[in-house]
Design a protein around this motif. Structure first.
Motif, short mmCIF file in Angstrom:
data_model
loop_
_atom_site.label_atom_id
_atom_site.label_comp_id
_atom_site.label_asym_id
_atom_site.label_seq_id
_atom_site.Cartn_x
_atom_site.Cartn_y
_atom_site.Cartn_z
N ALA A 86 14.22 -8.20 7.65
CA ALA A 86 13.79 -7.59 6.38
C ALA A 86 12.53 -7.41 6.24
CB ALA A 86 14.31 -8.27 5.21
N GLN A 87 11.77 -8.17 6.98
CA GLN A 87 10.15 -8.34 6.85
C GLN A 87 9.73 -7.03 7.22
OE1 GLN A 87 8.49 -11.12 5.61
NE2 GLN A 87 10.46 -11.70 5.30
N LYS A 88 10.36 -6.12 8.10
CA LYS A 88 9.81 -4.94 8.38
C LYS A 88 9.78 -3.93 7.17
CE LYS A 88 11.44 -5.35 13.03
NZ LYS A 88 13.01 -5.23 13.78
N GLY A 89 10.99 -4.02 6.40
CA GLY A 89 11.04 -3.28 5.28
C GLY A 89 10.05 -3.82 4.04
N PHE A 90 9.65 -4.87 4.14
CA PHE A 90 8.76 -5.37 3.15
C PHE A 90 7.35 -4.87 3.41
CE2 PHE A 90 12.31 -7.64 2.08
CZ PHE A 90 12.20 -9.04 2.01
N ALA A 91 7.12 -5.03 4.95
CA ALA A 91 5.75 -4.59 5.37
C ALA A 91 5.71 -2.87 5.05
CB ALA A 91 5.94 -4.56 6.95
N ALA A 92 6.77 -2.08 5.40
CA ALA A 92 6.70 -0.67 4.79
C ALA A 92 6.50 -0.32 3.40
CB ALA A 92 8.08 -0.19 5.33
N LEU A 93 7.18 -1.16 2.47
CA LEU A 93 6.90 -1.36 1.19
C LEU A 93 5.66 -1.32 1.01
CD1 LEU A 93 8.16 -0.91 -1.71
CD2 LEU A 93 8.12 -3.52 -1.41
N SER A 94 4.92 -2.46 1.53
CA SER A 94 3.52 -2.71 1.21
C SER A 94 2.58 -1.64 1.90
CB SER A 94 3.43 -4.07 2.00
OG SER A 94 1.77 -4.46 1.71
N GLU A 95 2.74 -1.06 2.85
CA GLU A 95 1.92 0.05 3.33
C GLU A 95 1.76 1.11 2.39
OE1 GLU A 95 -0.06 -0.56 6.10
OE2 GLU A 95 1.01 -2.25 6.81
N THR A 96 2.93 1.40 1.63
CA THR A 96 3.33 2.59 0.82
C THR A 96 2.93 2.47 -0.43
OG1 THR A 96 5.55 2.50 1.02
CG2 THR A 96 4.36 3.99 2.56
N SER A 97 2.81 1.43 -1.07
CA SER A 97 2.94 1.04 -2.25
C SER A 97 1.60 1.35 -2.87
CB SER A 97 3.23 -0.54 -2.70
OG SER A 97 2.93 -0.92 -4.02
#
Lengths: 543, 190
Positions: free
Chosen positions: A212-223
C-alpha cells in the motif's frame, strides 16, 4: 451549514470531525490536545449525534476507537505526543488492520515543552507505523484536513494521523466551516482476516501494508497539500536571476513564519510539505535544480534528516542539524531569520532585573498540605526516596515544598518506588494523583502487591484531572479504596486523611505509621481541587 | 493595516478574557484576528503571555516577531516589562498598577513602576480602583480593555457591541457593569 467562527486549532479539528460525520470520539486529557475532546463533549451534550467520552488512558482510548472503526463508523482519537507512547501498541498494530470506518488520530506535539517532559515529534511515529499523516498549518487547514483525513482513511484502509503542535492547537482564528456529512451506516468489517493479527494473517496484512505504500506515495506526489512554487522578490529589480538557485522547504506551521519573511527574500523556490509520507520524487526534482535549500520544520528535523541521509548530497542544506536553526524549542518569526539570511530584529529592552515567575500550586491547594505533611514524615529517616508523577502535584518539586525527587512519565512513580525499595532503599514513597493512578498506576500497584514490596503509595486525590483543566476522573474518588483493596492491599493499610493545616500532626503520624509498615501501604490524601470546586459551585449557582 | 498586541499577566488574572473582548470587537469590525494563548502547566500562578494579531489582510503566523508589537497590554506591572523585546520602538506599554507578589524576589514597587514609566508613552492604570468605582471588583479586565481601546483600530461602539455580544446572556446588569468599567478605563490618563 456555512459559517464563520473564531476557533482554537483544537476546536477546528473537533468541528471538522463533526462535519465529517463523526460517530465516536475517545481520548485522554493532555496539553495541548485537551480542548478537542472538551469541544466534542460540549457539542455531544447539547446536540447529541455522536458518542464522546474520556478514557482511562490513551491505549484504551485507541482500542475503543478501533472497535468503532471495526463496526464501520468514523472515529476520532485525541492525545498529546507522549500519550501516543502509551497508545503505541494498538497504534502501530492498527496500521496492519483493514481499517473500515475512518480512524483519525489527532495528536498534539509540544515543541518547546510548554507542558511536557519532551519535544518528541509524532511524524516519526507515522513513519514508523507506515501510515499517512497530515500536518495543518492554521486553523482553517486543521478543519479541512480533519475532514479529508477521514476520507483518506476509508479510501486507503489505514489510520490517518493529524499532527498538531501547541502553537496551532492553542491559537484562535476565524474558520469557515462547510456543510456537514451524515455518519456512516453501521456495517462491520467484512473480512475478519483483516483484523486478526495471528502470525499467519499478520504476515499477509504486513505485506499488504508494504504494498500500500506505493499508493500512499502516489497520493503524496499529487496532493495539493504538498505545494511547490517559485517566489519572485517583492521588487523584481532586486534580482537579475530568472531561475531560482536556492529554495526553502517548509512543513506545517513553519510555512507561516516563512511567509511573513518571504517578501524580504530574493528569487527562490518554495516547497511546502503537509502530507506524509513525504513526496520523494517531488523532493528530488525540487532539489536537483538548486544549489542550496533551507529547511524549516516545527519539531524535530524529520524531512531534513531524510534529505541529508548518510551519504551527504552535493546540495547545501541549512536547517536544525547544521545549527542554522536551534535544535530545541518551537520556531519563531525571529529564529528563522538567520537561516534565511535575513538580519535579526530587535525590540526595546530594559536593564531592570526581572525575576522569573514559574507556575506554582494555587493558594490553598490540598497538595500543599499533603507535601508539608510528607516532608515532616520523611525528615527523620536517614535516606528516603520520594518518586512522583505527572499532574499539578508535579509542582511539589519547587519551593516551598521540594518534596519530590523524580518525574518521568504517567504512572512511573509507583513502579520506580517499587524498584528503589527492592534495591534496598527505605522508606520509598510514590506520590501520584487520582487520575494518574487510574491511567497507569493500577498495574504497577499490582506488581507491588504481587511482590509484597515494602513501600507506600500516596495518592493525592483531588477528585479531578486538574492540570489539564479540571476534567472529571474516569472513576469517582469513592471507588478508589475498593479498587485498591481489590488488587490485594491489606485493608488495614489503606488509609485516608484530609490534607488540611489543622490535621498536619495527625497526617504526619499516619504517614509514618504506613511508611514503617513492612509491606505495601496506600495512603489517600482526599480533598477536592479548589478550581473544580469553585467551577462546580458557580455552575450550580447559575442553575 | 496591522496591529499586534502582546497581552501579559499572571495565570488566573484573566489575560484571555481581555483577549476575547478585543478579538470579538475586531471580528465585528470585519478584521482578521489571530490570537495565541498558553494552557496547562504554564498557567498555574506563573507568567502568561498571549500574542494577539489584528489586520485587514491575511495574518499567516500566530507569533509576533521582535520589535513588531504596537502595544504591550499587561494585567500586572512586572509582567509588562517581560516582553519588551517584542515592542516596536514607537510601541506603547499600558499596564494595571497593582503588583501581584507571589514570588520571593519581587522587586521594589516604586522602582518597578518608575521603570515602567520610562517606557514610551507608558500608561499605568489603577484597574482595581476603577473597577471598584464601576461597582464590580471583578471588572479589572474590562477596565484594561477600556484603557487599551483608544490605541486600537476599533471604535468605541464596536467595543460596546462586543461586550453586549459576549455578556448578553448574563443579563443587562452585567453588560452595563462591564460597559461602565470599560468607559472608566478608556478615560484613564496617567
Amino acid at each position: 451549514m456555512n459559517e464563520e467562527r473564531v476557533l482554537l486549532g483544537d476546536e477546528a479539528v473537533a468541528q471538522g470531525a463533526i462535519d465529517a460525520g463523526l460517530s465516536s470520539a475517545y481520548g485522554y486529557p493532555g496539553t495541548p490536545s485537551t480542548e478537542i475532546m472538551e469541544y466534542l463533549l460540549e457539542v455531544a451534550d447539547k446536540k447529541g449525534g455522536f458518542f464522546a467520552a474520556w478514557s482511562s488512558n490513551e491505549k484504551t482510548a485507541y482500542e475503543e476507537a478501533l472497535g468503532a472503526s471495526y463496526a464501520g463508523k468514523r472515529v476520532l482519537v485525541t492525545m498529546k505526543h507522549v500519550g501516543l507512547n502509551v497508545a503505541a501498541d494498538p497504534f502501530v498494530n492498527s496500521a496492519l488492520l483493514d481499517i473500515k470506518g475512518g480512524l483519525v488520530l489527532a495528536v498534539a506535539d509540544d515543541p518547546g515543552m510548554h507542558s511536557s517532559q519532551n519535544e518528541q515529534d509524532s511524524r516519526f511515529y507515522a513513519d514508523f507505523a507506515k501510515i499517512i499523516c497530515l500536518e495543518p498549518r492554521n486553523q482553517q487547514e486543521a478543519y479541512a484536513m480533519t475532514r479529508r483525513a477521514f476520507d483518506i482513511s476509508e479510501e486507503y484502509h489505514v489510520p490517518v494521523m493529524l499532527r498538531l503542535v501547541t502553537r496551532l492547537a492553542h491559537s484562535r482564528a476565524i474558520v469557515r466551516t462547510g456543510a456537514g456529512k451524515e455518519p456512516n451506516p453501521r456495517e462491520k468489517a467484512s473480512d475478519v482476516k483483516g483484523w486478526m493479527l495471528l502470525p499467519a494473517t499478520a504476515r499477509r496484512n504486513w505485506s499488504r501494508l508494504l504494498e500500500a505504500q506505493k499508493g500512499f506515495a502516489a497520493l503524496s506526489e499529487t496532493s495539493p497539500y504538498n505545494e511547490e512554487r517559485i517566489v519572485a522578490p517583492a521588487n523584481p529589480a532586486d534580482s537579475a536571476a530568472t531561475e531560482p538557485e536556492w529554495g526553502v522547504i517548509t512543513t506545517g506551521l513553519a510555512r507561516n513564519y516563512y511567509q511573513e519573511a518571504a517578501a524580504e527574500l530574493p528569487l527562490h523556490a518554495h516547497l511546502h510539505i503537509s502530507l506524509y509520507p513525504a513526496p520523494e520524487e517531488t523532493l528530488r526534482r525540487f532539489c536537483q535544480k538548486l544549489k542550496k535549500v533551507v529547511i524549516l520544520e516545527e519539531g524535530n528535523p524529520f524531512i531534513e534528516k531524510q534529505l541529508r541521509g548518510i551519504i551527504a548530497p552535493e546540495l547545501e542544506i541549512r536547517g536544525k542539524m547544521d545549527g542554522a536553526l536551534p535544535l530545541t524549542g518551537e520556531l519563531t518569526p525571529d529564529t528563522i531569520r538567520p537561516a534565511l539570511g535575513l538580519p535579526s530584529r530587535e525590540g526595546t529592552a530594559t536593564d531592570f532585573t526581572l525575576p522569573g515567575r514559574p507556575p506554582q500550586l494555587c493558594q490553598g491547594c490540598p497538595h500543599g498540605d499533603s507535601y508539608f505533611a510528607l516532608n515532616d514524615a520523611v525528615k527523620d529517616y536517614e535516606e528516603s526516596i520520594v518518586t512522583a508523577d505527572i499532574g499539578c502535584y508535579a509542582l511539589g518539586a519547587l519551593p516551598p515544598y521540594q518534596s519530590i525527587e523524580t518525574i518521568v512519565c504517567m504512572g512511573a512513580s509507583i513502579g520506580m518506588a517499587k524498584g528503589a525499595a527492592e534495591a534496598g532503599s527505605h522508606p520509598c514513597v510514590a506520590v501520584i494523583g487520582d487520575s494518574t493512578f487510574l491511567h497507569s498506576g493500577v498495574t504497577a500497584l499490582v506488581d507491588a502487591v504481587a511482590c509484597g514490596t515494602n513501600m507506600t503509595v500516596l495518592i493525592l486525590d483531588n477528585s479531578a484531572v486538574a492540570m489539564t483543566g479540571g476534567q472529571t476522573t474516569i472513576l469517582p474518588s469513592s471507588a478508589l479504596e475498593r479498587v485498591i483493596a481489590g488488587i490485594g492491599v491489606h485493608p488495614d493499610h489503606i488509609r485516608t486523611f484530609v490534607p488540611l493545616k489543622k490535621n498536619h500532626d495527625d497526617n504526619v503520624r499516619l504517614l509514618k505509621e504506613e511508611m514503617d509498615y513492612p509491606g505495601v501501604s496506600v495512603v489517600i490524601a482526599l480533598r477536592e481541587c479548589l478550581e473544580t470546586a469553585r467551577k462546580r459551585k458557580k455552575s450550580g449557582a447559575a442553575q | 493595516m496591522k496591529y499586534d498586541i502582546v497581552l501579559a499577566g499572571v495565570g488566573g488574572q484573566g489575560v484571555l478574557s481581555v483577549a476575547a473582548v478585543i478579538a470579538q470587537a475586531s471580528m465585528l469590525e470585519g478584521l482578521q484576528v489571530r490570537q495565541s494563548e498558553v494552557h496547562g502547566m504554564a498557567q498555574r500562578g506563573g507568567a502568561v503571555v498571549s500574542h494577539m494579531r489584528i489586520a485587514h489582510g491575511d495574518i499567516p503566523g500566530d507569533l509576533i516577531g521582535k520589535g513588531n508589537a504596537e502595544l504591550i497590554l499587561s494585567m500586572e506591572p512586572l509582567e509588562s516589562l517581560r516582553y519588551l523585546p517584542y515592542l516596536a520602538e514607537k510601541g506603547r506599554v499600558i499596564t494595571a498598577s497593582a503588583p501581584l507578589v507571589n514570588i520571593p524576589d519581587y522587586p521594589d514597587e516604586r522602582e518597578l513602576l518608575a521603570e515602567v514609566k520610562k517606557r514610551n508613552q507608558a500608561l499605568i492604570v489603577d484597574a482595581k480602583g476603577l473597577a471598584r468605582e464601576a461597582g464590580n471588583m471583578k471588572a479589572t479586565n474590562m477596565v484594561m480593555v477600556g484603557a487599551a481601546s483608544r490605541e486600537l483600530p476599533l471604535s468605541r461602539e464596536r467595543f460596546h457591541e462586543a461586550i453586549k455580544g459576549l455578556f448578553g446572556v448574563k443579563g443587562t446588569a452585567v453588560v452595563e457593569g462591564n460597559i461602565k468599567a470599560f468607559e472608566l478605563g478608556r478615560q484613564a490618563q496617567d
